[in-house]
Design an enzyme around this catalytic site. Sequence first.
Site, PDB file in Angstrom:
ATOM      1  N   GLY A  61       4.848  24.233  10.962  1.00 51.93           N
ATOM      2  CA  GLY A  61       4.844  24.631  12.355  1.00 51.93           C
ATOM      3  C   GLY A  61       5.490  25.964  12.653  1.00 51.93           C
ATOM      4  N   GLY A  62       6.103  26.584  11.640  1.00 47.67           N
ATOM      5  CA  GLY A  62       6.803  27.832  11.876  1.00 47.67           C
ATOM      6  C   GLY A  62       8.213  27.650  12.405  1.00 47.67           C
ATOM      7  CG  LEU A  63       9.266  24.607  14.751  1.00 50.27           C
ATOM      8  CD1 LEU A  63       9.429  23.195  15.321  1.00 50.27           C
ATOM      9  CD2 LEU A  63       9.584  25.645  15.814  1.00 50.27           C
ATOM     10  N   GLY A  64      10.608  26.405  10.464  1.00 46.46           N
ATOM     11  CA  GLY A  64      11.506  26.565   9.321  1.00 46.46           C
ATOM     12  C   GLY A  64      12.023  25.278   8.730  1.00 46.46           C
ATOM     13  N   GLY A  65      11.315  24.169   8.941  1.00 44.37           N
ATOM     14  CA  GLY A  65      11.840  22.873   8.505  1.00 44.37           C
ATOM     15  C   GLY A  65      12.195  22.787   7.040  1.00 44.37           C
ATOM     16  CB  SER A  99      16.134  24.100   8.281  1.00 46.87           C
ATOM     17  OG  SER A  99      17.339  23.726   8.895  1.00 46.87           O
ATOM     18  N   PRO A 117       8.067  19.251  12.739  1.00 47.80           N
ATOM     19  CG  PRO A 117       6.838  20.558  14.231  1.00 47.80           C
ATOM     20  CD  PRO A 117       8.169  19.883  14.074  1.00 47.80           C
ATOM     21  CE  LYS A 135      11.680  30.175  11.348  1.00 47.71           C
ATOM     22  NZ  LYS A 135      10.419  30.869  11.750  1.00 47.71           N
ATOM     23  CG  ASP A 146      11.909  31.909   7.353  1.00 50.03           C
ATOM     24  OD1 ASP A 146      12.070  33.136   7.477  1.00 50.03           O
ATOM     25  OD2 ASP A 146      10.985  31.281   7.902  1.00 50.03           O
TER      26      ASP A 146
END
Length: 291
Positions: free
Chosen positions: A106-110, A113, A103, A20, A145
């Site tokens: 990284g703030g992508l919510g890995g 998720s 990554p 995200k 998140d």
Amino acid sequence: MTESQLNSMGWGEKWPAPAKLNLMLRITGRRQDGYHLLQTVFRFIDLCDLISFDPAVDGAVRLRNPIPGVPESEDLTVRAANLLKQYTGCTEGVWIEIDKNLPMGGGLGGGSSDAATTLLVLNRLWGLGLSLDILMELGLRLGADVPVFVFGRNAWAEGVGEKLTEVSVPDRWVVVIKPDCHVNTRQIFLADGLTRNSKPIRMTDFLAGDARNDCLPIVGELYPPITKAIEALSRFGEAKLTGTGACVFAEFDSEDLARHAFLELSEDWQVYFAKGVDKSPLHAKLGQGTF
């Protein structure tokens, strides 16, 4: 049960856990328990981890590829599976294998998720029949998140990020840079200089261009590589920080423009190329009427 029967149910398949982006982030207050109140817009992109699940006959929850240095019991996918077992009384076991493409830090919510994919897919594979609302409530126990990844749609979010309203945002291609640093989210939210009293806005304000990230000044001050990444990406488009970072991103109206930026930046940076999507790739794979 035969292997073909297990495969037809979804065991052994690779299930997406998408990234995200936070298209904006405003911090509007702070609760007595220390959690920050915020407004943000979550957008899904088609960059994904891939997770597979196989039955474990002994009823245990295990990882096939644990992250070095991280106790297996603390992995969010293991915690998600065990939370499902605890909530429902399910006695099934599972082997979890993660192909990590997003990554870390990284703030992508890995991680969030991955946890949501575990909740949604095991709800199906174990035949638990939990509703989306219940799965979102369980997800909130794992992290702020997680609910949006269970929700599975681009969303306007308030509260600590759990109050979600589906929104439509323009189609865009996306280039993401992961600077060579790992942001300590707790450090950012505890920082004295962090803005915590932004005036709440409406979705129409965001669509009109009010898209700042209140964390950016502190993050940029504490993590110079992020400032350099924003400067590099700004040569091609409007560069933004997602969440507390470390990733920064820019959206493009055409694939050609995005591809050009990606290729140019790839010479010096860890860069990802993706497309914004309205619906989580996981929900698209699961189909309707699953929950």
